[in-house]
Scaffold this motif. Structure first.
Motif, PDB file in Angstrom:
ATOM      1  N   ILE A  98     -11.329 124.589   1.373  1.00 29.81           N
ATOM      2  CA  ILE A  98     -10.104 124.839   2.123  1.00 29.81           C
ATOM      3  C   ILE A  98      -9.688 126.301   2.011  1.00 29.81           C
ATOM      4  CG2 ILE A  98      -7.613 124.373   2.167  1.00 29.81           C
ATOM      5  CD1 ILE A  98      -8.270 121.458   1.497  1.00 29.81           C
ATOM      6  N   GLY A  99      -9.404 126.910   3.146  1.00 31.71           N
ATOM      7  CA  GLY A  99      -8.962 128.298   3.196  1.00 31.71           C
ATOM      8  C   GLY A  99     -10.074 129.306   3.344  1.00 31.71           C
ATOM      9  N   LEU A 100     -11.322 128.879   3.130  1.00 29.40           N
ATOM     10  CA  LEU A 100     -12.445 129.814   3.185  1.00 29.40           C
ATOM     11  C   LEU A 100     -12.898 130.042   4.624  1.00 29.40           C
ATOM     12  CD1 LEU A 100     -14.520 128.530   0.131  1.00 29.40           C
ATOM     13  CD2 LEU A 100     -12.902 130.448   0.215  1.00 29.40           C
ATOM     14  N   ASN A 101     -13.464 131.209   4.876  1.00 28.55           N
ATOM     15  CA  ASN A 101     -13.979 131.571   6.197  1.00 28.55           C
ATOM     16  C   ASN A 101     -15.386 130.997   6.365  1.00 28.55           C
ATOM     17  OD1 ASN A 101     -15.720 133.539   7.919  1.00 28.55           O
ATOM     18  ND2 ASN A 101     -13.606 133.944   8.565  1.00 28.55           N
ATOM     19  N   ARG A 102     -15.594 130.294   7.474  1.00 24.92           N
ATOM     20  CA  ARG A 102     -16.889 129.609   7.671  1.00 24.92           C
ATOM     21  C   ARG A 102     -18.051 130.590   7.772  1.00 24.92           C
ATOM     22  NH1 ARG A 102     -13.314 127.083  11.269  1.00 24.92           N
ATOM     23  NH2 ARG A 102     -12.783 124.915  10.770  1.00 24.92           N
ATOM     24  N   ALA A 111      -3.729 128.108  13.836  1.00 25.28           N
ATOM     25  CA  ALA A 111      -3.827 129.484  13.349  1.00 25.28           C
ATOM     26  C   ALA A 111      -5.132 129.721  12.597  1.00 25.28           C
ATOM     27  CB  ALA A 111      -2.625 129.801  12.456  1.00 25.28           C
ATOM     28  N   TRP A 112      -5.554 128.745  11.798  1.00 29.57           N
ATOM     29  CA  TRP A 112      -6.782 128.930  11.022  1.00 29.57           C
ATOM     30  C   TRP A 112      -8.040 128.618  11.828  1.00 29.57           C
ATOM     31  CZ3 TRP A 112      -6.234 127.235   5.188  1.00 29.57           C
ATOM     32  CH2 TRP A 112      -5.360 128.114   4.552  1.00 29.57           C
ATOM     33  N   GLU A 145      -8.801 131.937  12.964  1.00 28.51           N
ATOM     34  CA  GLU A 145      -9.343 132.787  11.903  1.00 28.51           C
ATOM     35  C   GLU A 145     -10.661 132.254  11.341  1.00 28.51           C
ATOM     36  OE1 GLU A 145      -6.313 133.298   8.950  1.00 28.51           O
ATOM     37  OE2 GLU A 145      -4.834 133.970  10.413  1.00 28.51           O
ATOM     38  N   ASN A 146     -11.151 131.142  11.897  1.00 31.48           N
ATOM     39  CA  ASN A 146     -12.423 130.540  11.485  1.00 31.48           C
ATOM     40  C   ASN A 146     -12.411 130.110  10.016  1.00 31.48           C
ATOM     41  OD1 ASN A 146     -14.982 129.518  11.907  1.00 31.48           O
ATOM     42  ND2 ASN A 146     -16.024 131.482  11.633  1.00 31.48           N
ATOM     43  N   ARG A 147     -11.283 129.561   9.570  1.00 30.68           N
ATOM     44  CA  ARG A 147     -11.157 129.109   8.181  1.00 30.68           C
ATOM     45  C   ARG A 147     -11.074 127.586   8.134  1.00 30.68           C
ATOM     46  NH1 ARG A 147      -6.002 132.345   6.114  1.00 30.68           N
ATOM     47  NH2 ARG A 147      -6.641 131.587   4.058  1.00 30.68           N
ATOM     48  N   PHE A 148     -11.552 127.018   7.007  1.00 35.28           N
ATOM     49  CA  PHE A 148     -11.403 125.585   6.784  1.00 35.28           C
ATOM     50  C   PHE A 148      -9.923 125.285   6.555  1.00 35.28           C
ATOM     51  CE2 PHE A 148     -15.891 126.106   5.529  1.00 35.28           C
ATOM     52  CZ  PHE A 148     -16.463 125.014   6.156  1.00 35.28           C
ATOM     53  N   CYS A 149      -9.321 124.544   7.463  1.00 36.00           N
ATOM     54  CA  CYS A 149      -7.886 124.282   7.389  1.00 36.00           C
ATOM     55  C   CYS A 149      -7.598 122.971   6.658  1.00 36.00           C
ATOM     56  CB  CYS A 149      -7.296 124.230   8.798  1.00 36.00           C
ATOM     57  SG  CYS A 149      -5.503 124.162   8.820  1.00 36.00           S
TER      58      CYS A 149
END
Length: 259
Positions: free
Chosen positions: A96-100, A15-16, A19-23
């Protein structure tokens, strides 16, 4: 001459990833596309006549579910699956959780590339105030690890991923391979990259440019010393694989789209 076959697999799209997020260590499920990728991987292996004897995964759901779907598509549901935190994705600490793409805008694409792909650069550590700290460290799965919970990492470089992975590789996985069994490791982008660095003796500089797309099996043919006898093979439609690699590489750019 090839003596052993080993398959490395970065789990299907999560899922992330979408969304291009650090999972990292946050436990995300596969996206709908990730489910399809895992199923297609299993069908590809079956159609090419490959058979698996044992599978190793991390303790994160996206890695485990990918393995299950691959085995189901192959008709190999009975094959043993062994899980270890030592195959977990790299711990990205405070990222973690941030958009790259947003990180690239704020910190520059080169800095984000260093955080994502370099060998020995470590992101800022996660602290108790981080929105995902409790979700990770209060998760019961981390009470099952072979180290005390307080000794689990708060951030990692790729080098540190390899350091925590190698004992498990040498003590658990290598004996299985050397017994003649064909192994699939269903893990993550960085745990697979770390293992590739070790097996292929990739330099600290060159590992930056090794990219693994989700859901694409990597075949390694190894000699009796577990050294590759030929270049790694990314199995599947090569044009699609190259497009998927470019998509991964572009995730850390300012104009990356959340597709």
């Amino acid at each position: 001459m090839s003596k052993y076959k080993l398959f490395l697999l970065r789990h299907g799209e999560g899922a992330w990833n979408k969304e291009n997020r650090f999972c990292s260590w946050v436990d995300q499920k596969l996206s709908e596309n990730g489910v399809v990728e895992a199923q297609e991987c299993g069908r590809l292996l079956k159609e090419n006549g490959y058979q698996l004897d044992q599978v190793f995964t991390s303790i994160l759901s996206r890695s485990i579910h990918t393995a299950w779907l691959v085995l189901e598509a192959m008709g190999h549901e009975w094959v043993p699956v062994t899980k270890s935190w030592r195959l977990n994705e790299r711990h990205y600490g405070a990222l973690i959780g941030l958009n790259r793409a947003e990180m690239a805008l704020n910190h520059g694409e080169e800095q984000v590339k260093l955080w994502r792909r370099s060998y020995d650069i470590t992101p800022p550590p996660i602290h108790e105030s981080h929105p995902y700290y409790a979700e990770i460290y209060n998760d019961r799965r981390y009470s099952t690890c072979d180290v005390p919970k307080e000794e689990l990492p708060k951030t990692e470089s790729l080098k540190e991923v390899l350091d925590r992975l190698l004992p498990y590789w040498n003590d658990v996985i290598v004996p299985v391979i050397k017994s003649g069994q064909t192994v699939l490791i269903s893990a993550h982008g960085n745990s697979c990259r770390a293992l590739l660095k070790h097996l292929e003796a990739i330099s600290e500089t060159d590992i930056v440019n090794v990219t693994l797309p989700t859901g694409v099996p990597v075949l390694l043919e190894l000699d009796e010393d577990l050294r590759p006898v030929k270049p790694r093979q990314l199995l599947g439609d090569q044009a699609k694989i190259q497009a998927a690699i470019k998509k991964v590489e572009d995730q850390g750019k300012v104009n990356a789209q959340n597709k």
